[in-house]
Write a protein that holds these residues in place. Structure first.
Motif, PDB file in Angstrom:
ATOM      1  N   ASP A  94       0.935  -1.067   0.145  1.00 57.96           N
ATOM      2  CA  ASP A  94       0.040   0.095  -0.048  1.00 57.96           C
ATOM      3  C   ASP A  94       0.791   1.257   0.057  1.00 57.96           C
ATOM      4  OD1 ASP A  94       0.929  -0.194   2.695  1.00 57.96           O
ATOM      5  OD2 ASP A  94      -1.101  -0.141   3.578  1.00 57.96           O
ATOM      6  N   ASP A  95       2.357   1.184  -0.524  1.00 59.23           N
ATOM      7  CA  ASP A  95       3.020   2.005  -0.460  1.00 59.23           C
ATOM      8  C   ASP A  95       3.415   2.380  -1.981  1.00 59.23           C
ATOM      9  OD1 ASP A  95       3.048   2.873   2.160  1.00 59.23           O
ATOM     10  OD2 ASP A  95       4.457   1.521   2.580  1.00 59.23           O
ATOM     11  N   THR A  96       4.064   3.614  -2.402  1.00 58.16           N
ATOM     12  CA  THR A  96       4.567   3.436  -3.541  1.00 58.16           C
ATOM     13  C   THR A  96       5.913   4.311  -3.722  1.00 58.16           C
ATOM     14  OG1 THR A  96       3.477   5.824  -3.972  1.00 58.16           O
ATOM     15  CG2 THR A  96       2.442   3.796  -4.644  1.00 58.16           C
ATOM     16  N   TYR A  97       6.853   4.170  -4.608  1.00 51.06           N
ATOM     17  CA  TYR A  97       8.096   5.057  -4.900  1.00 51.06           C
ATOM     18  C   TYR A  97       7.709   6.160  -5.570  1.00 51.06           C
ATOM     19  CZ  TYR A  97      11.075   1.140  -3.138  1.00 51.06           C
ATOM     20  OH  TYR A  97      11.998   0.480  -2.415  1.00 51.06           O
ATOM     21  N   LEU A  98       8.402   7.001  -5.318  1.00 52.97           N
ATOM     22  CA  LEU A  98       8.441   8.579  -6.446  1.00 52.97           C
ATOM     23  C   LEU A  98       9.234   8.084  -7.610  1.00 52.97           C
ATOM     24  CD1 LEU A  98       8.706  11.486  -3.961  1.00 52.97           C
ATOM     25  CD2 LEU A  98       6.419  10.557  -5.165  1.00 52.97           C
ATOM     26  N   GLN A  99       9.166   8.623  -8.928  1.00 54.30           N
ATOM     27  CA  GLN A  99      10.023   8.266  -9.887  1.00 54.30           C
ATOM     28  C   GLN A  99      11.397   8.758  -9.600  1.00 54.30           C
ATOM     29  OE1 GLN A  99      10.233   6.644 -12.161  1.00 54.30           O
ATOM     30  NE2 GLN A  99      10.115   7.119 -14.172  1.00 54.30           N
ATOM     31  N   GLY A 100      12.276   7.809  -9.693  1.00 51.70           N
ATOM     32  CA  GLY A 100      13.771   8.175  -9.382  1.00 51.70           C
ATOM     33  C   GLY A 100      14.203   7.850  -7.923  1.00 51.70           C
ATOM     34  N   SER A 101      13.183   7.241  -7.375  1.00 52.50           N
ATOM     35  CA  SER A 101      13.694   6.774  -5.799  1.00 52.50           C
ATOM     36  C   SER A 101      14.980   5.880  -5.700  1.00 52.50           C
ATOM     37  CB  SER A 101      12.512   6.217  -5.204  1.00 52.50           C
ATOM     38  OG  SER A 101      11.333   7.154  -4.832  1.00 52.50           O
ATOM     39  N   ILE A 102      14.721   4.730  -6.812  1.00 53.74           N
ATOM     40  CA  ILE A 102      15.688   3.818  -6.516  1.00 53.74           C
ATOM     41  C   ILE A 102      17.064   4.163  -6.991  1.00 53.74           C
ATOM     42  CG2 ILE A 102      16.402   1.513  -7.493  1.00 53.74           C
ATOM     43  CD1 ILE A 102      13.388   0.777  -7.426  1.00 53.74           C
ATOM     44  N   SER A 103      17.091   4.979  -7.997  1.00 50.33           N
ATOM     45  CA  SER A 103      18.368   5.659  -8.479  1.00 50.33           C
ATOM     46  C   SER A 103      19.127   6.409  -7.709  1.00 50.33           C
ATOM     47  CB  SER A 103      18.444   6.395 -10.011  1.00 50.33           C
ATOM     48  OG  SER A 103      18.129   5.640 -11.027  1.00 50.33           O
ATOM     49  N   GLU A 104      18.082   7.318  -6.980  1.00 53.05           N
ATOM     50  CA  GLU A 104      18.559   8.285  -5.674  1.00 53.05           C
ATOM     51  C   GLU A 104      19.047   7.322  -4.666  1.00 53.05           C
ATOM     52  OE1 GLU A 104      19.335  12.140  -4.402  1.00 53.05           O
ATOM     53  OE2 GLU A 104      18.250  11.561  -6.004  1.00 53.05           O
ATOM     54  N   ALA A 105      18.504   6.511  -4.355  1.00 51.63           N
ATOM     55  CA  ALA A 105      19.030   5.317  -2.942  1.00 51.63           C
ATOM     56  C   ALA A 105      20.356   4.699  -3.275  1.00 51.63           C
ATOM     57  CB  ALA A 105      17.963   4.362  -2.781  1.00 51.63           C
ATOM     58  N   VAL A 106      20.369   4.346  -4.622  1.00 47.56           N
ATOM     59  CA  VAL A 106      21.717   3.716  -4.974  1.00 47.56           C
ATOM     60  C   VAL A 106      22.673   4.533  -5.120  1.00 47.56           C
ATOM     61  CG1 VAL A 106      22.923   2.311  -6.866  1.00 47.56           C
ATOM     62  CG2 VAL A 106      20.553   1.736  -6.295  1.00 47.56           C
TER      63      VAL A 106
END
Length: 119
Positions: A94-106
């Motif tokens: 029931d959660d979502t990632y904002l666009q680019g979240s994974i790239s930012e975290a990595v």
């Protein structure tokens, strides 16, 4: 396993009877601009239509299962056991990632190797 110098990120979504939210969650992961992504869904045997949504995206998933489990932690651990990533994450259904979240975290984790987790 890295592709083009990018570490493999494995994301696990534990879910149970979350049909109202699940598709948006799945799309928020699959629509990321990160090219080396492994997505796993562990469903606890939902009876609300969630399985149909999971099957709709099954060709884009590294692995998925729908079977009774012992709750959220069990589902996450089951997914991590199947994961191959250099970086592991989970995103509740029931959660979502904002666009680019994974790239930012990595990017942050690579720039700060002393950091063990980001959220």
């Amino acid at each position: 396993m890295s592709v083009n110098g990018k570490p493999l990120v494995s994301i696990v979504t534990p879910s149970f009877n979350q049909v109202n939210f699940l598709e948006e969650t799945i799309c928020s992961v699959l629509d990321q601009n990160y090219e080396n992504l492994e997505y796993i869904i562990v469903d606890g045997g939902s009876t609300d239509g969630s399985l149909e949504i999971i099957k709709k995206y099954s060709d884009q998933l590294a692995w998925w299962v729908s079977e009774p489990d012992k709750g959220q932690t069990d589902a996450i651990n089951k997914g991590f056991a199947k994961a191959n990533g250099d970086i592991l994450a989970w995103l509740n259904s029931d959660d979502t990632y904002l666009q680019g979240s994974i790239s930012e975290a990595v990017g942050y984790l690579e720039a700060h190797p002393e950091v063990g987790a980001v959220y």
